[in-house]
Design a protein around this motif. Structure first.
Motif, PDB file in Angstrom:
ATOM      1  N   UNK A  60       0.834  -1.206   0.000  1.00 19.81           N
ATOM      2  CA  UNK A  60       0.000   0.000   0.000  1.00 19.81           C
ATOM      3  C   UNK A  60       0.867   1.255   0.000  1.00 19.81           C
ATOM      4  N   UNK A  61       1.951   1.235   0.773  1.00 13.14           N
ATOM      5  CA  UNK A  61       2.846   2.388   0.785  1.00 13.14           C
ATOM      6  C   UNK A  61       3.546   2.553  -0.555  1.00 13.14           C
ATOM      7  N   UNK A  99       3.939   5.823  -5.483  1.00 16.53           N
ATOM      8  CA  UNK A  99       3.730   6.037  -6.923  1.00 16.53           C
ATOM      9  C   UNK A  99       2.764   7.194  -7.167  1.00 16.53           C
ATOM     10  N   UNK A 100       1.709   7.241  -6.372  1.00 14.36           N
ATOM     11  CA  UNK A 100       0.732   8.317  -6.504  1.00 14.36           C
ATOM     12  C   UNK A 100       1.363   9.672  -6.171  1.00 14.36           C
ATOM     13  N   UNK A 113       9.908   9.512  -2.196  1.00  9.25           N
ATOM     14  CA  UNK A 113      11.131   8.783  -1.843  1.00  9.25           C
ATOM     15  C   UNK A 113      11.087   8.297  -0.396  1.00  9.25           C
ATOM     16  N   UNK A 114      10.603   9.154   0.502  1.00  3.50           N
ATOM     17  CA  UNK A 114      10.496   8.773   1.909  1.00  3.50           C
ATOM     18  C   UNK A 114       9.518   7.610   2.070  1.00  3.50           C
ATOM     19  N   UNK A 115       8.396   7.701   1.396  1.00  2.00           N
ATOM     20  CA  UNK A 115       7.390   6.648   1.463  1.00  2.00           C
ATOM     21  C   UNK A 115       7.923   5.348   0.871  1.00  2.00           C
ATOM     22  N   UNK A 160       8.362   1.797   2.782  1.00  2.00           N
ATOM     23  CA  UNK A 160       7.786   0.576   2.204  1.00  2.00           C
ATOM     24  C   UNK A 160       8.849  -0.499   2.033  1.00  2.00           C
ATOM     25  N   UNK A 161      10.022  -0.100   1.591  1.00  2.00           N
ATOM     26  CA  UNK A 161      11.124  -1.044   1.408  1.00  2.00           C
ATOM     27  C   UNK A 161      11.545  -1.643   2.747  1.00  2.00           C
ATOM     28  N   UNK A 162      11.633  -0.811   3.769  1.00  2.00           N
ATOM     29  CA  UNK A 162      11.991  -1.302   5.103  1.00  2.00           C
ATOM     30  C   UNK A 162      10.955  -2.280   5.639  1.00  2.00           C
TER      31      UNK A 162
END
Length: 142
Positions: A59-60, A65-66, A77-79, A83-85
């Motif tokens: 979802x993040x 992307x949005x 980039x922060x989001x 999400x990656x973490x």
């Protein structure tokens, strides 16, 4: 083992050893059953948390992307980083056994009891809110 019955059974304490042995055996079986049930619950909880974290990461990713489409590159980039973490955490969680997680939790509690207590309170509040929200009756318009 000694004879059971006859004159030996009339002596005080002659059945004590067999009763104590039976009690130990029953106690051992109860402990094993409780451990198996706890492991099953921990494994189920681990799968649920891992799945929830994975869905949150997805979802993040969509939100990033949005945000990127809206020109909010820094926030995107922060989001994406969050999400990656979360995705990495879910993968690590899935690979670990419930025993490993329990040992980590015990280690955390010993090394930083304040953090452990505050985390436990936070989890308790979150769980109580979840159960309260999930047990709400309908509006009464049945």
């Amino acid at each position: 083992m000694g004879a059971s019955g006859g004159a030996d059974s009339s002596k005080p304490g002659s059945n004590t050893d067999s009763v104590a042995g039976s009690a130990r055996e029953l106690g051992s079986e109860a402990v094993k059953a409780a451990q198996a049930k706890a492991k099953e619950g921990a494994d189920t909880a681990k799968r649920t948390v891992s799945s929830t974290v994975s869905h949150g990461a997805e979802a993040l990713g969509c939100a990033a992307d949005s945000l990127r489409d809206q020109g909010e590159e820094t926030l995107a980039q922060t989001t994406t980083s969050i999400a990656s973490g979360l995705s990495e955490y879910a993968e690590r969680l899935e690979k670990r056994t419930s025993e490993d997680l329990t040992q980590d939790l015990v280690r955390l509690a010993r090394q930083n009891p304040t953090l452990f207590v505050l985390g436990s309170v936070g989890v308790g509040i979150a769980l109580s809110r979840f159960f309260k929200a999930s047990s709400r009756p309908s509006d009464g318009y049945s």
